[in-house]
Design an enzyme around this catalytic site. Structure first.
Site, mmCIF file in Angstrom:
data_model
loop_
_atom_site.group_PDB
_atom_site.id
_atom_site.type_symbol
_atom_site.label_atom_id
_atom_site.label_comp_id
_atom_site.label_asym_id
_atom_site.label_seq_id
_atom_site.Cartn_x
_atom_site.Cartn_y
_atom_site.Cartn_z
ATOM 1 N N SER A 142 0.876 -1.174 0.000
ATOM 2 C CA SER A 142 0.000 0.000 0.000
ATOM 3 C C SER A 142 0.905 1.214 0.000
ATOM 4 O O SER A 142 2.074 1.128 0.403
ATOM 5 C CB SER A 142 -0.875 0.022 1.263
ATOM 6 O OG SER A 142 -1.453 1.297 1.482
ATOM 7 N N TYR A 155 -2.621 0.244 10.623
ATOM 8 C CA TYR A 155 -2.518 -0.117 9.202
ATOM 9 C C TYR A 155 -1.150 0.256 8.635
ATOM 10 O O TYR A 155 -0.507 -0.543 7.947
ATOM 11 C CB TYR A 155 -3.624 0.582 8.419
ATOM 12 C CG TYR A 155 -3.677 0.190 6.960
ATOM 13 C CD1 TYR A 155 -4.253 -1.016 6.572
ATOM 14 C CD2 TYR A 155 -3.169 1.029 5.970
ATOM 15 C CE1 TYR A 155 -4.313 -1.376 5.232
ATOM 16 C CE2 TYR A 155 -3.227 0.681 4.632
ATOM 17 C CZ TYR A 155 -3.797 -0.526 4.269
ATOM 18 O OH TYR A 155 -3.849 -0.881 2.939
#
Length: 276
Positions: A142, A155
């Site tokens: 990501s 995250y």
């Protein structure tokens, strides 16, 4: 077709980016096994692609489920050429200060068990087949694996851990298995949040990411899911990427080259070049 007769195993392939990867791999000639928690989504995949897709219901936090997926993939298709650990959840950028004291342990465990442990278990289960095929692993990372504010500390921390996993496994598995990572940017999908934070039924598609990213991405708009999938095909191909292992592709719309005052520096290029 770039992946003719190749076999891939994708975790979290029933929806979102994972579904787009499955669709693209099938279009490129691959057969694909999918480990996903949703039986309904697996049925949709198999209805769309028939015998080219094998669905296995399971939990990416459980090694036995990964082993079952690897075993059934080899039984059905004869091998595993490419593993794509992709299943994940997002923390909706919840700052540390906002995580309740009585939920932080459970939230940490949930995010890291799915987003990090789930990836490691996938490689562990598929490793014998990957060594036999001299295959490859392509991790979904990501933009949060490289920059802040793509998620909260849970995250972002998990995705940074995956960056380290790519590098270490590229070393440990060489010369038998190539290991690379794709770090996509934002997209509108069904990506959910941690149940431990009450976000299990919240999808990232509920966030107006398109509006938010259009003004800050150098490419000028938020990419759609299918536009991210070519990078996975590239890393999965044998001929073009034989020299490539331990690579991390920032595939995020140019987040790393944004200017301080404007996202793009070439808005007036057509005028300067007298093209309009």
């Amino acid at each position: 077709m770039q992946l003719n007769n190749e076999v891939a195993l994708v975790t979290g392939g029933g929806s979102g980016l994972g579904r787009a990867i499955v669709d693209r791999f099938v279009a490129e000639g691959a057969r694909v096994a999918v480990l996903d928690k949703s039986a309904a989504r697996l049925q949709e995949l198999q209805a769309a692609h028939g015998a080219k897709v094998l669905g296995i219901e399971g939990d990416v936090r459980v090694l036995a489920d990964h082993q079952k997926a690897a075993r059934e993939c080899v039984a059905a298709f004869g091998k595993i050429d490419c593993l794509i650990p992709n299943a994940g959840i997002w923390d909706y950028s919840m700052p540390l200060v906002d995580i309740p004291d009585d939920r932080i342990d459970a939230a940490f465990d949930e995010v890291f068990h799915i987003n990090v442990k789930g990836y490691l278990l996938a490689v562990k289960a598929c490793l014998p087949a990957l060594v036999q095929s001299r295959g490859s692993v392509v991790f979904t990372i990501s933009n949060a694996g490289f920059y802040p504010n793509g998620g909260g500390p849970l995250y972002t921390g998990a995705k940074h851990a995956v960056v380290g996993m790519v590098r270490e496994l590229a070393y440990e598995l060489a010369p038998h298995v190539r290991v690379n990572g794709v770090a996509p940017g934002g997209m509108s999908t069904d990506l959910r949040g941690p149940a431990s934070l009450g976000m299990a039924n919240q999808a990232i598609s509920s966030v107006p990411l398109g509006e938010m990213l259009t003004s800050v991405l150098p490419v000028g708009r938020m990419p759609v899911r299918a536009e991210y999938t070519g990078a996975y095909v590239f890393f999965a191909t044998r001929g073009d990427t034989f020299p490539t292992t331990g690579a991390l592709l920032n595939h995020d719309g140019g987040m790393g080259v944004r200017g301080f005052f404007e996202a793009t520096g070439g808005k007036d290029l057509p005028q300067k070049l007298r093209l309009s």
